[in-house]
Design a protein around this motif. Structure first.
Motif, PDB file in Angstrom:
ATOM      1  N   TYR A  48     -38.929  14.970   2.248  1.00 25.95           N
ATOM      2  CA  TYR A  48     -39.652  16.150   2.714  1.00 25.95           C
ATOM      3  C   TYR A  48     -41.051  15.791   3.212  1.00 25.95           C
ATOM      4  O   TYR A  48     -41.766  16.646   3.720  1.00 25.95           O
ATOM      5  N   GLN A  94     -49.445  16.788   4.927  1.00 32.05           N
ATOM      6  CA  GLN A  94     -49.528  18.188   5.337  1.00 32.05           C
ATOM      7  C   GLN A  94     -50.942  18.626   5.713  1.00 32.05           C
ATOM      8  O   GLN A  94     -51.511  19.542   5.137  1.00 32.05           O
ATOM      9  N   THR A 122     -34.412   9.605  17.719  1.00 27.97           N
ATOM     10  CA  THR A 122     -35.018  10.819  18.282  1.00 27.97           C
ATOM     11  C   THR A 122     -34.425  12.119  17.756  1.00 27.97           C
ATOM     12  O   THR A 122     -35.066  13.156  17.834  1.00 27.97           O
ATOM     13  N   ALA A 124     -32.928  12.403  14.532  1.00 27.22           N
ATOM     14  CA  ALA A 124     -32.758  12.385  13.072  1.00 27.22           C
ATOM     15  C   ALA A 124     -33.483  13.610  12.492  1.00 27.22           C
ATOM     16  O   ALA A 124     -34.562  13.979  12.959  1.00 27.22           O
ATOM     17  N   TYR A 125     -32.871  14.222  11.477  1.00 28.34           N
ATOM     18  CA  TYR A 125     -33.394  15.493  10.951  1.00 28.34           C
ATOM     19  C   TYR A 125     -34.897  15.487  10.680  1.00 28.34           C
ATOM     20  O   TYR A 125     -35.582  16.450  10.952  1.00 28.34           O
ATOM     21  N   TYR A 126     -35.390  14.413  10.073  1.00 30.65           N
ATOM     22  CA  TYR A 126     -36.773  14.477   9.613  1.00 30.65           C
ATOM     23  C   TYR A 126     -37.742  13.771  10.556  1.00 30.65           C
ATOM     24  O   TYR A 126     -38.885  13.548  10.195  1.00 30.65           O
ATOM     25  N   TYR A 127     -37.250  13.445  11.745  1.00 35.84           N
ATOM     26  CA  TYR A 127     -38.131  12.864  12.757  1.00 35.84           C
ATOM     27  C   TYR A 127     -38.513  13.982  13.723  1.00 35.84           C
ATOM     28  O   TYR A 127     -37.852  14.229  14.717  1.00 35.84           O
ATOM     29  N   THR A 128     -39.599  14.668  13.401  1.00 38.45           N
ATOM     30  CA  THR A 128     -39.978  15.870  14.143  1.00 38.45           C
ATOM     31  C   THR A 128     -40.638  15.529  15.475  1.00 38.45           C
ATOM     32  O   THR A 128     -41.016  14.390  15.741  1.00 38.45           O
ATOM     33  N   ALA A 129     -40.804  16.580  16.280  1.00 39.81           N
ATOM     34  CA  ALA A 129     -41.530  16.433  17.544  1.00 39.81           C
ATOM     35  C   ALA A 129     -42.910  15.829  17.281  1.00 39.81           C
ATOM     36  O   ALA A 129     -43.366  14.939  18.004  1.00 39.81           O
ATOM     37  N   ARG A 130     -43.562  16.299  16.221  1.00 37.10           N
ATOM     38  CA  ARG A 130     -44.909  15.799  15.938  1.00 37.10           C
ATOM     39  C   ARG A 130     -44.872  14.359  15.435  1.00 37.10           C
ATOM     40  O   ARG A 130     -45.764  13.566  15.747  1.00 37.10           O
TER      41      ARG A 130
ATOM     42  N   THR B 122     -43.925  22.270  16.009  1.00 39.06           N
ATOM     43  CA  THR B 122     -43.771  20.837  16.297  1.00 39.06           C
ATOM     44  C   THR B 122     -43.459  19.982  15.080  1.00 39.06           C
ATOM     45  O   THR B 122     -42.942  18.880  15.224  1.00 39.06           O
ATOM     46  N   ASP B 123     -43.812  20.465  13.880  1.00 36.69           N
ATOM     47  CA  ASP B 123     -43.569  19.619  12.703  1.00 36.69           C
ATOM     48  C   ASP B 123     -42.580  20.266  11.728  1.00 36.69           C
ATOM     49  O   ASP B 123     -42.508  19.857  10.566  1.00 36.69           O
ATOM     50  N   ALA B 124     -41.804  21.239  12.182  1.00 39.06           N
ATOM     51  CA  ALA B 124     -40.777  21.837  11.315  1.00 39.06           C
ATOM     52  C   ALA B 124     -39.655  20.815  11.122  1.00 39.06           C
ATOM     53  O   ALA B 124     -39.292  20.097  12.061  1.00 39.06           O
ATOM     54  N   TYR B 125     -39.097  20.757   9.908  1.00 38.30           N
ATOM     55  CA  TYR B 125     -38.132  19.703   9.565  1.00 38.30           C
ATOM     56  C   TYR B 125     -37.022  19.514  10.587  1.00 38.30           C
ATOM     57  O   TYR B 125     -36.625  18.413  10.896  1.00 38.30           O
ATOM     58  N   TYR B 126     -36.472  20.618  11.096  1.00 35.71           N
ATOM     59  CA  TYR B 126     -35.272  20.476  11.904  1.00 35.71           C
ATOM     60  C   TYR B 126     -35.558  20.572  13.400  1.00 35.71           C
ATOM     61  O   TYR B 126     -34.648  20.697  14.205  1.00 35.71           O
ATOM     62  N   TYR B 127     -36.833  20.496  13.748  1.00 41.22           N
ATOM     63  CA  TYR B 127     -37.209  20.472  15.157  1.00 41.22           C
ATOM     64  C   TYR B 127     -37.510  19.018  15.517  1.00 41.22           C
ATOM     65  O   TYR B 127     -38.641  18.545  15.410  1.00 41.22           O
ATOM     66  N   THR B 128     -36.468  18.309  15.939  1.00 39.76           N
ATOM     67  CA  THR B 128     -36.590  16.864  16.145  1.00 39.76           C
ATOM     68  C   THR B 128     -37.291  16.534  17.462  1.00 39.76           C
ATOM     69  O   THR B 128     -37.490  17.401  18.326  1.00 39.76           O
ATOM     70  N   ASP B 146     -48.353  24.165  20.855  1.00 44.45           N
ATOM     71  CA  ASP B 146     -48.087  23.770  19.479  1.00 44.45           C
ATOM     72  C   ASP B 146     -48.416  24.943  18.553  1.00 44.45           C
ATOM     73  O   ASP B 146     -49.580  25.284  18.358  1.00 44.45           O
ATOM     74  N   ASN B 148     -47.240  25.111  15.373  1.00 45.11           N
ATOM     75  CA  ASN B 148     -46.758  24.669  14.070  1.00 45.11           C
ATOM     76  C   ASN B 148     -47.353  25.527  12.955  1.00 45.11           C
ATOM     77  O   ASN B 148     -48.551  25.817  12.965  1.00 45.11           O
ATOM     78  N   LEU B 149     -46.516  25.957  12.026  1.00 44.40           N
ATOM     79  CA  LEU B 149     -46.938  26.715  10.830  1.00 44.40           C
ATOM     80  C   LEU B 149     -47.421  28.128  11.141  1.00 44.40           C
ATOM     81  O   LEU B 149     -47.895  28.823  10.220  1.00 44.40           O
ATOM     82  N   ASP B 329     -37.654  21.374   0.940  1.00 41.14           N
ATOM     83  CA  ASP B 329     -38.942  21.609   0.273  1.00 41.14           C
ATOM     84  C   ASP B 329     -39.116  23.089  -0.018  1.00 41.14           C
ATOM     85  O   ASP B 329     -38.741  23.934   0.793  1.00 41.14           O
ATOM     86  N   HIS B 333     -46.375  24.451   3.169  1.00 35.42           N
ATOM     87  CA  HIS B 333     -47.161  23.568   4.044  1.00 35.42           C
ATOM     88  C   HIS B 333     -48.398  24.270   4.616  1.00 35.42           C
ATOM     89  O   HIS B 333     -48.848  23.930   5.709  1.00 35.42           O
TER      90      HIS B 333
END
Lengths: 391, 391
Positions: A48, A94, A122, A124-130, B122-128, B146, B148-149, B329, B333
């Motif tokens: 996470y 965070q 590119t 993978a679930y936890y490889y985010t845009a950011r 941009t940093d959400a877990y499932y937004y690769t 962006d 995010n959050l 999680d 965040h």
């Protein structure tokens, strides 16, 4: 203490490096937790926050980079040497000020690998845009090589040690399904049946314990059996209600998924029983048809032709490669049993074949997890294939 | 059937639109499953494939876009009208040929929203990384805003209906911890104690059932108590072993996390007992000090000054906002209890204050989940604060 021999990890690393060379990649930044585990043994619920395993072309052992507080977890589970375990400080967590992937980019540069060709996963679930943006920024690169699923494809054929783990998962899966079926009675709350499933998943067998599957029990009832990914409520089961059960056994992160449908009562609707009969027959004959050398699409064709004869069609794939994994999915995202999939089945590939038939207001599912042997398919779990009638 | 009143969903949407206006965003593409649930009620284990809720400035209701087979799940759980539930076809699933975010981008253009300012998480877990690339590609944009959050911050202050859900989660959490403590005995396997925890989490109480927490039970033992995110093994507990328990109760996706440490035996090591006493004293006085109007860093300062007096230091934050969530999680965040956090505590903010003290070869943790009231902090679970000695 690692789960597999150091030799096995080096074998996996060698295969990964070979795949890297083929794509011209010198450094792989591996963020998929299953791939991280596969290459090092690292196992913890720390995905996470951003973390990675680096595979470097001219380094024997991978490098684990994670949150400082997870270093001890790496020491307890990964085979790699102390100097290859790197913790990033808490002030990367965070915050809008910096990102853990900045740390990774800086580390790569510091070690003198900044000039190498770098591949990332590119999708993978936890490889985010950011994550991607921060890594590129710190490396001073406009682009990185897309090496999505590179390690997943290496995982496609299991070692005998992995198969042994999946056989244990299969034993657990049988117990799990039995526990579920034993609790589907009028008046029992859905959540209490699910509790029995969780119990069986963790307890495993007297010989070995269970691990948490990557997906929680999915047990929709009644009309909701038309929706494959609903979980449960605290409503009591009712007579003459259908329940779909998509469950799994898990052993040391290796899975054996298993799905069945049950009907609480002696007289299921005729349309459900008919769908069940056709689906189970299709599962049996498709499994029986499997031979090494067939393609993923070839397997699906057997099924498709069978149900077409009965006037049915299934738009979604009927199976996928699976094994070692973490939430949210036990599938490996590589080979599928579906039209267009040219993967040639080879010994020790492992699949979940799931025949989920979701109609407008009802559904039936029946599945088996299996490995390809030298001659056929061998299933992992022991559970009758049918519509269970629970009176 | 939705969990909250339609009015409550519209209230959440109004707050989200206000936050969007403030940032100049006309369309929000929301991929965080907790945010998707918050805005529509949608609940299913389908976040292993890309999905989104769109909030459009001049549309009253959000649009849900997900995999075709999950449409029925949306119909069963989300409040929005049928025309706002869109399914993408199966041939977008796990293929190199196209990506579900291409579908979303095309949909946005088709609806005539392609010229609007678009925000993404941009940093959400499932937004690769690939999600982001595919969306930009289909929208023909070089960049997106962006955001995010953005929705996470809207979630910071809970409604009374949400608090009621978290109080139920608190009741479950108390039962869960009691179940765990009841199974820590020499000779019982770790996996069997964990099984009892899972059982209690799902069963909940006789009045209401439990949901799956976003994090599985973390119960490291012995030396591994120095590593916060290890899960469990099938080794039997031994006398004179410490066990960390980081658990939670969950009700309809709303959480109450709770952590304790137990020692299997009557005579814990002096250093562990001392650490426990100081930590618990710090937890008590920090909770007692909380008033609305304090900042996140102000709360942490109370703790920090306390342990400094005893020669201790904790580098990681001592708490974070939490509530509605999905794996991996339960934290939101947003606000943290740590130096530099200027969030002003207001009534119905909800935090998990976790004092995890991980030393080189041992550790102690004790936590409380609480809401800020008009005057103080009110905890959700009922569990003694101490090092439990289990003889």
């Amino acid at each position: 203490m690692t789960l597999f021999s150091t030799n096995e990890y080096f074998d996996r690393i060698a295969k990964t490096k070979a795949a890297m060379r083929q794509k011209g990649i010198e450094v792989m930044v591996v963020c998929d937790p299953a791939n991280m585990n596969y290459l090092t043994g690292y196992d913890g619920w720390s995905f996470y926050v951003p973390q990675a395993v680096l595979v470097i072309d001219d380094e024997e052992e991978p490098v684990w980079i994670g949150r400082m507080m997870d270093l001890n977890g790496a020491r307890h589970t990964a085979f790699i040497k102390e100097e290859h375990m790197i913790g990033y400080p808490e002030d990367y967590i965070q915050t809008e000020l910096r990102h853990p992937m900045n740390f990774m980019g800086d580390y790569i540069k510091e070690k003198g690998w900044g000039g190498k060709t770098i591949g990332v996963e590119t999708d993978a679930y936890y490889y985010t845009a950011r994550s991607h943006g921060a890594l590129k920024h710190s490396l001073g690169r406009e682009t990185l090589m897309d090496a999505n699923l590179l390690v997943n494809w290496v995982r496609l054929i299991k070692s005998d040690a992995e198969i042994a783990m999946m056989k244990q998962a299969g034993k657990i899966a049988g117990n799990v399904m039995a526990a579920a079926l034993g609790h589907l009675r009028p008046g029992i709350r859905e959540c209490d049946a699910v509790a029995a499933v969780f119990q069986a998943q963790a307890s495993g067998t007297p010989e070995f314990g269970g691990d948490y599957p990557s997906i929680v029990p999915m047990m929709p009832t009644g009309e909701k059996t038309s929706a494959p990914h609903l979980t449960w409520t605290d409503a009591p089961y009712q007579s003459n209600q259908a329940v779909n059960l998509e469950l799994a056994g898990c052993r040391n992160r290796y899975h054996c998924p298993i799905a069945r449908t049950a009907f609480i009562g002696a007289a299921p609707p005729e349309k459900l029983q008919r769908l069940a009969d056709i689906t189970v027959e299709g599962l049996n004959l498709t499994l029986d048809a499997i031979r090494p050398g067939m393609t993923g699409e070839g397997v699906e064709k057997v099924w498709r032709e069978h149900i077409a004869k009965h006037g049915f069609e299934k738009k979604s794939r009927i199976g996928y490669s699976m094994g070692l994994n973490y939430p949210p999915d036990w599938g490996e995202h590589t080979a599928s049993l579906r039209p267009g999939d040219k993967t040639v089945l080879s010994p020790n590939m492992t699949f979940h074949m799931i025949l989920g038939m979701w109609m407008d207001d009802f559904g039936f599912e029946c599945s088996e997890s299996f490995r390809v042997t030298d001659t056929a398919a061998e299933t992992f779990a022991d559970c009758e294939r049918k519509l269970f009638l629970l009176e």
